[in-house]
Motif scaffolding. Sequence first.
Motif, PDB file in Angstrom:
ATOM      1  N   GLU A  14      10.181   9.369  25.069  1.00 31.03           N
ATOM      2  CA  GLU A  14       9.590   9.515  26.409  1.00 31.03           C
ATOM      3  C   GLU A  14       9.243  10.984  26.693  1.00 31.03           C
ATOM      4  O   GLU A  14       8.207  11.267  27.313  1.00 31.03           O
ATOM      5  CB  GLU A  14      10.519   8.959  27.500  1.00 31.03           C
ATOM      6  N   ALA A  18       5.599  11.912  27.831  1.00 30.45           N
ATOM      7  CA  ALA A  18       5.415  12.607  29.112  1.00 30.45           C
ATOM      8  C   ALA A  18       4.677  13.927  28.895  1.00 30.45           C
ATOM      9  O   ALA A  18       3.733  14.260  29.627  1.00 30.45           O
ATOM     10  CB  ALA A  18       6.782  12.863  29.766  1.00 30.45           C
ATOM     11  N   THR A  21       0.887  13.312  27.682  1.00 33.16           N
ATOM     12  CA  THR A  21      -0.029  12.826  28.722  1.00 33.16           C
ATOM     13  C   THR A  21      -0.237  13.909  29.791  1.00 33.16           C
ATOM     14  O   THR A  21      -1.343  14.089  30.299  1.00 33.16           O
ATOM     15  CB  THR A  21       0.456  11.492  29.346  1.00 33.16           C
ATOM     16  N   ALA A  22       0.836  14.672  30.087  1.00 37.70           N
ATOM     17  CA  ALA A  22       0.675  15.771  31.055  1.00 37.70           C
ATOM     18  C   ALA A  22      -0.258  16.844  30.498  1.00 37.70           C
ATOM     19  O   ALA A  22      -0.956  17.523  31.256  1.00 37.70           O
ATOM     20  CB  ALA A  22       2.037  16.384  31.397  1.00 37.70           C
ATOM     21  N   LEU A  43       7.256   2.134  30.926  1.00 38.57           N
ATOM     22  CA  LEU A  43       6.488   3.233  30.331  1.00 38.57           C
ATOM     23  C   LEU A  43       5.006   3.106  30.646  1.00 38.57           C
ATOM     24  O   LEU A  43       4.318   4.104  30.879  1.00 38.57           O
ATOM     25  CB  LEU A  43       6.729   3.277  28.813  1.00 38.57           C
ATOM     26  N   ARG A  46       4.605   4.223  34.212  1.00 39.28           N
ATOM     27  CA  ARG A  46       4.814   5.663  34.412  1.00 39.28           C
ATOM     28  C   ARG A  46       3.695   6.517  33.806  1.00 39.28           C
ATOM     29  O   ARG A  46       3.292   7.519  34.378  1.00 39.28           O
ATOM     30  CB  ARG A  46       6.153   6.031  33.757  1.00 39.28           C
ATOM     31  N   TYR A  47       3.205   6.130  32.610  1.00 36.17           N
ATOM     32  CA  TYR A  47       2.282   7.022  31.884  1.00 36.17           C
ATOM     33  C   TYR A  47       0.920   6.391  31.586  1.00 36.17           C
ATOM     34  O   TYR A  47       0.035   7.060  31.054  1.00 36.17           O
ATOM     35  CB  TYR A  47       2.915   7.482  30.557  1.00 36.17           C
ATOM     36  N   THR A 126       9.025  17.647  27.475  1.00 40.23           N
ATOM     37  CA  THR A 126       8.668  16.883  28.671  1.00 40.23           C
ATOM     38  C   THR A 126       7.834  17.724  29.627  1.00 40.23           C
ATOM     39  O   THR A 126       6.923  17.225  30.277  1.00 40.23           O
ATOM     40  CB  THR A 126       9.945  16.463  29.459  1.00 40.23           C
TER      41      THR A 126
END
Length: 280
Positions: A14, A18, A21-22, A43, A46-47, A126
């Motif tokens: 994760e 995270a 994708t950020a 997931l 969230r993403y 992250t």
Amino acid sequence: MTSIAVIGCGKIGEALVAGLTAAGVDPANVTVSNRREERSAELTERYGVTAVTDNSEAATGAEIVFLCVKPDKTLAVAEEIAETVNDNEPTSTVASMAAGVTLGALEAAMGAGAAVVRVMPNTPMTVGKGVSAIAAGRYVDDEAADAVAELLSSVGDVVRVAESDMDAVTALAGSAPAYLFLVAEALVDAGVSLGLRREVATQLAAGSVAGAGAMLEQEGADPADLRAAVSSPAGTTVAALRQLEESGLRGMFFRATEACARRSAELGAVDEEDEGSGEE
Ligand SMILES: NC(=O)c1ccc[n+]([C@@H]2O[C@H](COP(=O)([O-])OP(=O)(O)OC[C@H]3O[C@@H](n4cnc5c(N)ncnc54)[C@H](OP(=O)(O)O)[C@@H]3O)[C@@H](O)[C@H]2O)c1
């Protein structure tokens, strides 16, 4: 854009998703797989990534397949996806994040000629502040190794190392955030003991750790110089530093990192024994 599969999306999987994708990786290019459907749904929500429960389905067509399951499950999952990965066109690179599990064992599990990379990341990826060490297997060409490094560089620093350094790297990168969180936690308790409210102590301790980290990131920064710069002769800081030295802080880190590296080597040895005996 590179298509990515993340097999086993727990803490490190994760953190990777995270961070990527950020950093602007299109979630449409990311497929994650987990054993539990509810985790997959979480997931996706969230993403925005595609989430499945079948590892081979996740690996189908992926250019880079990150193995993010626990070390004792890594070789079994590698075997499970081997056929799919070997059939992929263009060829996939498998990037294992497991502590201890060797390139040789991964190559044996994946089948002859498989392109395998070992990565030792850490969870600050992250927030785009990870540090990952990479060691490439013998069937990985420069282009494939560069593609893994480039992807990971979007979530932090990347260092190329020899595989023989990986257990030490685990002690200095993979596990190191936990040592620093423990230091922050101890500072909070110390602040409370000195009479500060816990939330004030937390703000001061977390801010100090984060601020020191930011200073260390500046070009040419050296920890010894930075420490000396806040140590006035006969001042408050040296009084504290003397206590830390007399309490054996450096020795504690030597012993802690040795224990970590030893444990990493043990995890790899267990996997190779299991592989040799054909045990599950
Ligand atoms: N955590 C770190 O800071 C860190 C740092 C560097 C490297 N690593 C490495 O990263 C790997 C994962 O560690 P972690 O801390 O992220 O562990 P974790 O939180 O337990 O995540 C592992 C994930 O894999 C899933 N899983 C288990 N068996 C599976 C299978 N057969 N197929 C698909 N998914 C499966 C688990 O799902 P369930 O919940 O269903 O079991 C879980 O979501 C380890 O090899 C570790 O050495 C971790």
